[in-house]
Motif scaffolding. Structure first.
Motif, PDB file in Angstrom:
ATOM      1  N   GLY A 130       0.818  -1.214   0.000  1.00  0.00           N
ATOM      2  CA  GLY A 130       0.000   0.000   0.000  1.00  0.00           C
ATOM      3  C   GLY A 130       0.849   1.261   0.000  1.00  0.00           C
ATOM      4  O   GLY A 130       0.583   2.211  -0.734  1.00  0.00           O
ATOM      5  N   LYS A 131       1.900   1.259   0.799  1.00  0.00           N
ATOM      6  CA  LYS A 131       2.765   2.441   0.935  1.00  0.00           C
ATOM      7  C   LYS A 131       3.450   2.789  -0.379  1.00  0.00           C
ATOM      8  O   LYS A 131       3.602   3.966  -0.722  1.00  0.00           O
ATOM      9  CB  LYS A 131       3.808   2.175   2.027  1.00  0.00           C
ATOM     10  CG  LYS A 131       4.808   3.315   2.262  1.00  0.00           C
ATOM     11  CD  LYS A 131       5.765   2.957   3.400  1.00  0.00           C
ATOM     12  CE  LYS A 131       6.915   3.949   3.531  1.00  0.00           C
ATOM     13  NZ  LYS A 131       6.513   5.253   4.078  1.00  0.00           N
ATOM     14  N   TYR A 132       3.842   1.762  -1.135  1.00  0.00           N
ATOM     15  CA  TYR A 132       4.619   2.003  -2.353  1.00  0.00           C
ATOM     16  C   TYR A 132       3.802   1.802  -3.634  1.00  0.00           C
ATOM     17  O   TYR A 132       4.346   1.541  -4.695  1.00  0.00           O
ATOM     18  CB  TYR A 132       5.890   1.146  -2.346  1.00  0.00           C
ATOM     19  CG  TYR A 132       6.816   1.562  -1.228  1.00  0.00           C
ATOM     20  CD1 TYR A 132       7.518   2.769  -1.299  1.00  0.00           C
ATOM     21  CD2 TYR A 132       6.951   0.794  -0.081  1.00  0.00           C
ATOM     22  CE1 TYR A 132       8.340   3.184  -0.263  1.00  0.00           C
ATOM     23  CE2 TYR A 132       7.773   1.203   0.968  1.00  0.00           C
ATOM     24  CZ  TYR A 132       8.452   2.394   0.876  1.00  0.00           C
ATOM     25  OH  TYR A 132       9.258   2.812   1.904  1.00  0.00           O
ATOM     26  N   ASN A 133       2.480   1.917  -3.486  1.00  0.00           N
ATOM     27  CA  ASN A 133       1.587   1.929  -4.652  1.00  0.00           C
ATOM     28  C   ASN A 133       1.690   0.638  -5.484  1.00  0.00           C
ATOM     29  O   ASN A 133       1.724   0.683  -6.711  1.00  0.00           O
ATOM     30  CB  ASN A 133       1.885   3.166  -5.517  1.00  0.00           C
ATOM     31  CG  ASN A 133       0.742   3.485  -6.467  1.00  0.00           C
ATOM     32  OD1 ASN A 133      -0.397   3.090  -6.222  1.00  0.00           O
ATOM     33  ND2 ASN A 133       1.045   4.157  -7.553  1.00  0.00           N
ATOM     34  N   LEU A 134       1.761  -0.494  -4.783  1.00  0.00           N
ATOM     35  CA  LEU A 134       1.824  -1.803  -5.454  1.00  0.00           C
ATOM     36  C   LEU A 134       0.600  -2.644  -5.101  1.00  0.00           C
ATOM     37  O   LEU A 134       0.651  -3.874  -5.109  1.00  0.00           O
ATOM     38  CB  LEU A 134       3.105  -2.540  -5.024  1.00  0.00           C
ATOM     39  CG  LEU A 134       4.429  -1.870  -5.414  1.00  0.00           C
ATOM     40  CD1 LEU A 134       5.598  -2.553  -4.727  1.00  0.00           C
ATOM     41  CD2 LEU A 134       4.623  -1.900  -6.932  1.00  0.00           C
ATOM     42  N   TYR A 135      -0.510  -1.963  -4.779  1.00  0.00           N
ATOM     43  CA  TYR A 135      -1.673  -2.691  -4.244  1.00  0.00           C
ATOM     44  C   TYR A 135      -2.961  -2.343  -4.991  1.00  0.00           C
ATOM     45  O   TYR A 135      -4.037  -2.305  -4.415  1.00  0.00           O
ATOM     46  CB  TYR A 135      -1.802  -2.365  -2.747  1.00  0.00           C
ATOM     47  CG  TYR A 135      -2.421  -3.445  -1.888  1.00  0.00           C
ATOM     48  CD1 TYR A 135      -3.008  -4.592  -2.426  1.00  0.00           C
ATOM     49  CD2 TYR A 135      -2.426  -3.319  -0.500  1.00  0.00           C
ATOM     50  CE1 TYR A 135      -3.567  -5.561  -1.623  1.00  0.00           C
ATOM     51  CE2 TYR A 135      -2.984  -4.284   0.321  1.00  0.00           C
ATOM     52  CZ  TYR A 135      -3.555  -5.404  -0.248  1.00  0.00           C
ATOM     53  OH  TYR A 135      -4.107  -6.365   0.561  1.00  0.00           O
ATOM     54  N   ASP A 184      -8.053   0.250  -6.797  1.00  0.00           N
ATOM     55  CA  ASP A 184      -9.345   0.274  -6.104  1.00  0.00           C
ATOM     56  C   ASP A 184      -9.552  -1.051  -5.358  1.00  0.00           C
ATOM     57  O   ASP A 184      -8.703  -1.949  -5.410  1.00  0.00           O
ATOM     58  CB  ASP A 184     -10.491   0.546  -7.092  1.00  0.00           C
ATOM     59  CG  ASP A 184     -10.528  -0.452  -8.252  1.00  0.00           C
ATOM     60  OD1 ASP A 184     -10.097  -1.613  -8.058  1.00  0.00           O
ATOM     61  OD2 ASP A 184     -10.989  -0.081  -9.347  1.00  0.00           O
ATOM     62  N   LEU A 185     -10.692  -1.168  -4.713  1.00  0.00           N
ATOM     63  CA  LEU A 185     -10.965  -2.361  -3.891  1.00  0.00           C
ATOM     64  C   LEU A 185     -11.002  -3.642  -4.711  1.00  0.00           C
ATOM     65  O   LEU A 185     -10.552  -4.701  -4.261  1.00  0.00           O
ATOM     66  CB  LEU A 185     -12.307  -2.200  -3.157  1.00  0.00           C
ATOM     67  CG  LEU A 185     -12.251  -1.508  -1.792  1.00  0.00           C
ATOM     68  CD1 LEU A 185     -13.663  -1.362  -1.236  1.00  0.00           C
ATOM     69  CD2 LEU A 185     -11.393  -2.311  -0.813  1.00  0.00           C
ATOM     70  N   LYS A 186     -11.545  -3.563  -5.922  1.00  0.00           N
ATOM     71  CA  LYS A 186     -11.632  -4.769  -6.756  1.00  0.00           C
ATOM     72  C   LYS A 186     -10.239  -5.257  -7.151  1.00  0.00           C
ATOM     73  O   LYS A 186      -9.965  -6.465  -7.125  1.00  0.00           O
ATOM     74  CB  LYS A 186     -12.488  -4.502  -8.001  1.00  0.00           C
ATOM     75  CG  LYS A 186     -13.975  -4.439  -7.689  1.00  0.00           C
ATOM     76  CD  LYS A 186     -14.798  -4.350  -8.959  1.00  0.00           C
ATOM     77  CE  LYS A 186     -16.286  -4.394  -8.612  1.00  0.00           C
ATOM     78  NZ  LYS A 186     -17.135  -4.278  -9.813  1.00  0.00           N
ATOM     79  N   GLU A 187      -9.384  -4.329  -7.538  1.00  0.00           N
ATOM     80  CA  GLU A 187      -8.011  -4.731  -7.887  1.00  0.00           C
ATOM     81  C   GLU A 187      -7.287  -5.280  -6.657  1.00  0.00           C
ATOM     82  O   GLU A 187      -6.544  -6.255  -6.734  1.00  0.00           O
ATOM     83  CB  GLU A 187      -7.242  -3.549  -8.489  1.00  0.00           C
ATOM     84  CG  GLU A 187      -7.693  -3.224  -9.908  1.00  0.00           C
ATOM     85  CD  GLU A 187      -6.731  -2.306 -10.640  1.00  0.00           C
ATOM     86  OE1 GLU A 187      -5.726  -1.875 -10.040  1.00  0.00           O
ATOM     87  OE2 GLU A 187      -6.985  -2.009 -11.830  1.00  0.00           O
ATOM     88  N   LEU A 244      -0.325  -8.954 -13.771  1.00  0.00           N
ATOM     89  CA  LEU A 244      -1.479  -9.769 -13.387  1.00  0.00           C
ATOM     90  C   LEU A 244      -2.753  -8.952 -13.188  1.00  0.00           C
ATOM     91  O   LEU A 244      -3.844  -9.391 -13.523  1.00  0.00           O
ATOM     92  CB  LEU A 244      -1.169 -10.542 -12.092  1.00  0.00           C
ATOM     93  CG  LEU A 244      -0.161 -11.695 -12.232  1.00  0.00           C
ATOM     94  CD1 LEU A 244       0.217 -12.238 -10.859  1.00  0.00           C
ATOM     95  CD2 LEU A 244      -0.735 -12.827 -13.099  1.00  0.00           C
ATOM     96  N   VAL A 245      -2.614  -7.736 -12.626  1.00  0.00           N
ATOM     97  CA  VAL A 245      -3.805  -6.954 -12.260  1.00  0.00           C
ATOM     98  C   VAL A 245      -3.703  -5.527 -12.796  1.00  0.00           C
ATOM     99  O   VAL A 245      -2.710  -4.830 -12.553  1.00  0.00           O
ATOM    100  CB  VAL A 245      -3.965  -6.905 -10.713  1.00  0.00           C
ATOM    101  CG1 VAL A 245      -5.175  -6.059 -10.328  1.00  0.00           C
ATOM    102  CG2 VAL A 245      -4.103  -8.309 -10.140  1.00  0.00           C
TER     103      VAL A 245
END
Length: 222
Positions: free
Chosen positions: A77-82, A85-88, A148-149
């Motif tokens: 989350g901190k490094y923008n790898l998450y 949005d919620l679905k992703e 992948l996402v």
């Protein structure tokens, strides 16, 4: 203490290796403290550093984080790898959990009794080729994207890359029936942060050997 995350674990892969992978992929430098004795481990517990009396321990942003999954999701989350949005995020979570199930088998393999090693190796090969890798082969083929996402580099890609290399160490031809994963592995290997992590001298740990197993048993003995 410097601003770098500080990782406390043994000098080996174990449950800390996915954390090293994710930080390295995000381009974050970190420091490591290695446990070599039971006394070091007991002191961490006594000093209240280990919430559930377990490592990995990661000190980051003023927190003393334990529980691998919590550590990884915070870093992602901190490094923008998450995901965006919620679905992703849900997709990333599903993929990561699946890969973690496969990695658990690999994690426990060095501790197999000698007479069970061959059987356990067969199980890893069977699960990788029939249950886990086909999922990611299909995902990559269906959406035709590099990642992948959401066509964006994420925690799931990092975790899959780690798993591919870990399985290949034991079953070198495991990707022979997975052309999409072969392409994925090549692309991931050439991403600058991952390429750097795969070079000799990086914080990436070698496959567990007898000394590592012995140290684990010594540090965590009841």
């Amino acid at each position: 203490m410097s601003g770098k995350p500080r990782l406390t674990y043994l000098n080996g892969r174990g449950r800390m290796e996915p954390v090293r992978w994710l930080l390295a992929a995000a381009g974050v430098e970190f420091e490591e403290v290695y446990l070599e004795t039971k006394e070091q481990y007991d002191k961490l517990i006594k000093d209240g550093f280990l919430l559930f009396q377990q490592v990995p321990l990661v000190e980051i942003d003023g927190m003393k984080m334990v529980q691998t999954r919590a550590i990884l999701s915070y870093i992602a989350g901190k490094y923008n790898l998450y995901g965006k949005d919620l679905k992703e995020r849900a997709l990333i979570d599903m993929y990561v959990e699946g890969i973690a199930d496969l990695m658990q088998m690999i994690l426990m393999f060095p501790f197999s009794p000698p007479d069970a090693k061959e059987k356990n190796l067969d199980s890893i090969k069977e699960r990788a080729t029939n249950r886990y890798f086909p999922v990611f082969e299909k995902v990559l083929k269906q959406h035709g994207q590099d990642f992948l996402v959401g066509n964006k580099f994420s925690w799931a890609d990092v975790q899959l890359m780690e798993a591919i290399l870990a399985v290949e160490e034991k079953v070198p031809a495991v990707l022979s029936g997975f052309p999409q994963l072969q392409v994925f592995k090549t692309k991931m290997s050439n991403m600058p942060t991952i390429k750097k992590f795969l070079q000799p001298g990086s914080p990436r740990k070698p496959p567990p050997d007898a000394h590592y197993v012995e140290t684990v048993l010594k540090v965590f003995k009841k």
